[in-house]
Write a protein that holds these residues in place. Sequence first.
Motif, PDB file in Angstrom:
ATOM      1  N   SER A  58       0.842  -1.195   0.000  1.00 42.42           N
ATOM      2  CA  SER A  58       0.000   0.000   0.000  1.00 42.42           C
ATOM      3  C   SER A  58       0.876   1.243   0.000  1.00 42.42           C
ATOM      4  O   SER A  58       2.098   1.156  -0.130  1.00 42.42           O
ATOM      5  N   PHE A  59       0.284   2.387   0.136  1.00 40.15           N
ATOM      6  CA  PHE A  59       1.048   3.627   0.250  1.00 40.15           C
ATOM      7  C   PHE A  59       0.277   4.623   1.102  1.00 40.15           C
ATOM      8  O   PHE A  59      -0.944   4.550   1.200  1.00 40.15           O
ATOM      9  N   THR A  60       0.994   5.508   1.721  1.00 43.02           N
ATOM     10  CA  THR A  60       0.392   6.523   2.579  1.00 43.02           C
ATOM     11  C   THR A  60      -0.551   7.389   1.765  1.00 43.02           C
ATOM     12  O   THR A  60      -0.211   7.841   0.681  1.00 43.02           O
ATOM     13  N   GLY A  61      -1.750   7.595   2.274  1.00 45.13           N
ATOM     14  CA  GLY A  61      -2.726   8.434   1.590  1.00 45.13           C
ATOM     15  C   GLY A  61      -3.568   7.701   0.568  1.00 45.13           C
ATOM     16  O   GLY A  61      -4.269   8.326  -0.222  1.00 45.13           O
ATOM     17  N   HIS A  62      -3.544   6.376   0.565  1.00 46.92           N
ATOM     18  CA  HIS A  62      -4.360   5.587  -0.375  1.00 46.92           C
ATOM     19  C   HIS A  62      -5.816   6.027  -0.230  1.00 46.92           C
ATOM     20  O   HIS A  62      -6.340   6.083   0.881  1.00 46.92           O
ATOM     21  N   PRO A  63      -6.512   6.358  -1.334  1.00 44.99           N
ATOM     22  CA  PRO A  63      -7.884   6.881  -1.217  1.00 44.99           C
ATOM     23  C   PRO A  63      -8.903   5.858  -0.725  1.00 44.99           C
ATOM     24  O   PRO A  63      -9.935   6.240  -0.192  1.00 44.99           O
ATOM     25  N   TRP A  64      -8.656   4.577  -0.920  1.00 48.03           N
ATOM     26  CA  TRP A  64      -9.551   3.538  -0.409  1.00 48.03           C
ATOM     27  C   TRP A  64      -8.705   2.334   0.011  1.00 48.03           C
ATOM     28  O   TRP A  64      -8.503   1.400  -0.755  1.00 48.03           O
ATOM     29  N   PRO A  65      -8.226   2.363   1.249  1.00 42.60           N
ATOM     30  CA  PRO A  65      -7.434   1.227   1.727  1.00 42.60           C
ATOM     31  C   PRO A  65      -8.170  -0.089   1.486  1.00 42.60           C
ATOM     32  O   PRO A  65      -9.377  -0.184   1.672  1.00 42.60           O
ATOM     33  N   ILE A  66      -7.442  -1.100   1.059  1.00 42.56           N
ATOM     34  CA  ILE A  66      -8.047  -2.348   0.619  1.00 42.56           C
ATOM     35  C   ILE A  66      -8.151  -3.389   1.731  1.00 42.56           C
ATOM     36  O   ILE A  66      -9.083  -4.163   1.762  1.00 42.56           O
ATOM     37  N   ALA A  67      -7.201  -3.389   2.635  1.00 48.03           N
ATOM     38  CA  ALA A  67      -7.164  -4.433   3.667  1.00 48.03           C
ATOM     39  C   ALA A  67      -7.331  -3.834   5.060  1.00 48.03           C
ATOM     40  O   ALA A  67      -7.260  -2.617   5.243  1.00 48.03           O
ATOM     41  N   LYS A  68      -7.517  -4.712   6.028  1.00 50.97           N
ATOM     42  CA  LYS A  68      -7.593  -4.268   7.421  1.00 50.97           C
ATOM     43  C   LYS A  68      -6.268  -3.650   7.855  1.00 50.97           C
ATOM     44  O   LYS A  68      -6.241  -2.713   8.638  1.00 50.97           O
ATOM     45  N   GLU A  69      -5.161  -4.195   7.337  1.00 52.03           N
ATOM     46  CA  GLU A  69      -3.827  -3.676   7.641  1.00 52.03           C
ATOM     47  C   GLU A  69      -3.134  -3.343   6.325  1.00 52.03           C
ATOM     48  O   GLU A  69      -3.026  -4.201   5.440  1.00 52.03           O
ATOM     49  N   ASN A  70      -2.686  -2.104   6.161  1.00 54.51           N
ATOM     50  CA  ASN A  70      -2.070  -1.635   4.923  1.00 54.51           C
ATOM     51  C   ASN A  70      -0.662  -1.151   5.216  1.00 54.51           C
ATOM     52  O   ASN A  70      -0.483  -0.140   5.894  1.00 54.51           O
ATOM     53  N   TRP A  71       0.333  -1.884   4.712  1.00 53.08           N
ATOM     54  CA  TRP A  71       1.722  -1.557   4.999  1.00 53.08           C
ATOM     55  C   TRP A  71       2.279  -0.578   3.981  1.00 53.08           C
ATOM     56  O   TRP A  71       2.061  -0.714   2.782  1.00 53.08           O
ATOM     57  N   PHE A 143      -6.702   2.599 -14.145  1.00 57.07           N
ATOM     58  CA  PHE A 143      -6.325   2.799 -12.759  1.00 57.07           C
ATOM     59  C   PHE A 143      -6.625   4.222 -12.349  1.00 57.07           C
ATOM     60  O   PHE A 143      -7.104   5.025 -13.150  1.00 57.07           O
ATOM     61  N   HIS A 144      -6.359   4.526 -11.094  1.00 58.77           N
ATOM     62  CA  HIS A 144      -6.677   5.830 -10.535  1.00 58.77           C
ATOM     63  C   HIS A 144      -5.427   6.490  -9.975  1.00 58.77           C
ATOM     64  O   HIS A 144      -4.467   5.817  -9.609  1.00 58.77           O
ATOM     65  N   PHE A 145      -5.482   7.804  -9.900  1.00 59.26           N
ATOM     66  CA  PHE A 145      -4.414   8.569  -9.267  1.00 59.26           C
ATOM     67  C   PHE A 145      -4.606   8.510  -7.749  1.00 59.26           C
ATOM     68  O   PHE A 145      -5.682   8.144  -7.270  1.00 59.26           O
ATOM     69  N   PRO A 146      -3.587   8.882  -6.966  1.00 58.65           N
ATOM     70  CA  PRO A 146      -3.703   8.821  -5.503  1.00 58.65           C
ATOM     71  C   PRO A 146      -4.876   9.595  -4.910  1.00 58.65           C
ATOM     72  O   PRO A 146      -5.341   9.267  -3.833  1.00 58.65           O
ATOM     73  N   ASP A 147      -5.399  10.593  -5.622  1.00 58.47           N
ATOM     74  CA  ASP A 147      -6.546  11.340  -5.101  1.00 58.47           C
ATOM     75  C   ASP A 147      -7.876  10.658  -5.428  1.00 58.47           C
ATOM     76  O   ASP A 147      -8.942  11.136  -5.049  1.00 58.47           O
ATOM     77  N   GLY A 148      -7.815   9.532  -6.152  1.00 54.35           N
ATOM     78  CA  GLY A 148      -9.020   8.781  -6.478  1.00 54.35           C
ATOM     79  C   GLY A 148      -9.568   9.034  -7.867  1.00 54.35           C
ATOM     80  O   GLY A 148     -10.455   8.312  -8.310  1.00 54.35           O
ATOM     81  N   THR A 149      -9.077  10.043  -8.587  1.00 60.92           N
ATOM     82  CA  THR A 149      -9.584  10.295  -9.935  1.00 60.92           C
ATOM     83  C   THR A 149      -9.043   9.249 -10.905  1.00 60.92           C
ATOM     84  O   THR A 149      -7.894   8.820 -10.801  1.00 60.92           O
ATOM     85  N   ARG A 150      -9.885   8.863 -11.841  1.00 58.50           N
ATOM     86  CA  ARG A 150      -9.515   7.831 -12.814  1.00 58.50           C
ATOM     87  C   ARG A 150      -8.569   8.395 -13.868  1.00 58.50           C
ATOM     88  O   ARG A 150      -8.744   9.523 -14.361  1.00 58.50           O
TER      89      ARG A 150
END
Length: 176
Positions: A58-71, A143-150
């Motif tokens: 994952s990465f810091t600031g992910h617009p929709w974290p996918i898992a319970k724990e995001n490294w 895919f999407h940019f980090p802000d969530g826009t496609r």
Amino acid sequence: PSRWRCISPRLVDFGLKTMTMSKKGMGSHESASAETTCWVTPKAIPHALGSFDLDPCSFTGHPWPIAKENWCLPAHDGMAEPWHGRVWLNPPYGQECADWLRKLGDHGNGIALVFARTETAMFQKWVFPRASGILFLSGRLYFHFPDGTRAKANAGAPSCLIAYGAANAEILRTCG
């Protein structure tokens, strides 16, 4: 083998891709304004696959974290630390992708999203002999940019979801 099914729902993901030299995006189809570009998995893909315990890429600031724990680096190095539970893996696309698939295969419980490059050594060594199932996605992902826009352009190559573990293969078979 009969365990491989080729079905085509429209879903996929692409975690993080970092480029330091190019201003082009994934597959050189998308111009980017920054030298470092993170590509985010479309929300519908992980949503269709159920809950995940860990996303080691994952990465810091992910617009929709996918898992319970995001490294995220630098706090967690997903390649160096042991994994737990059901893993979502959208690894960096490049030479290191094979190392991530090897680790997911060793872990034995998760789903990865990668380009469907079936002719590569990576597929021959870490996917075909070890995966429990593959879902080839129809069309090319956006895919999407980090802000969530496609992104305006598609990924530039076909993608697939790779299941490790019988329960994950069944999820790919029935996710729609």
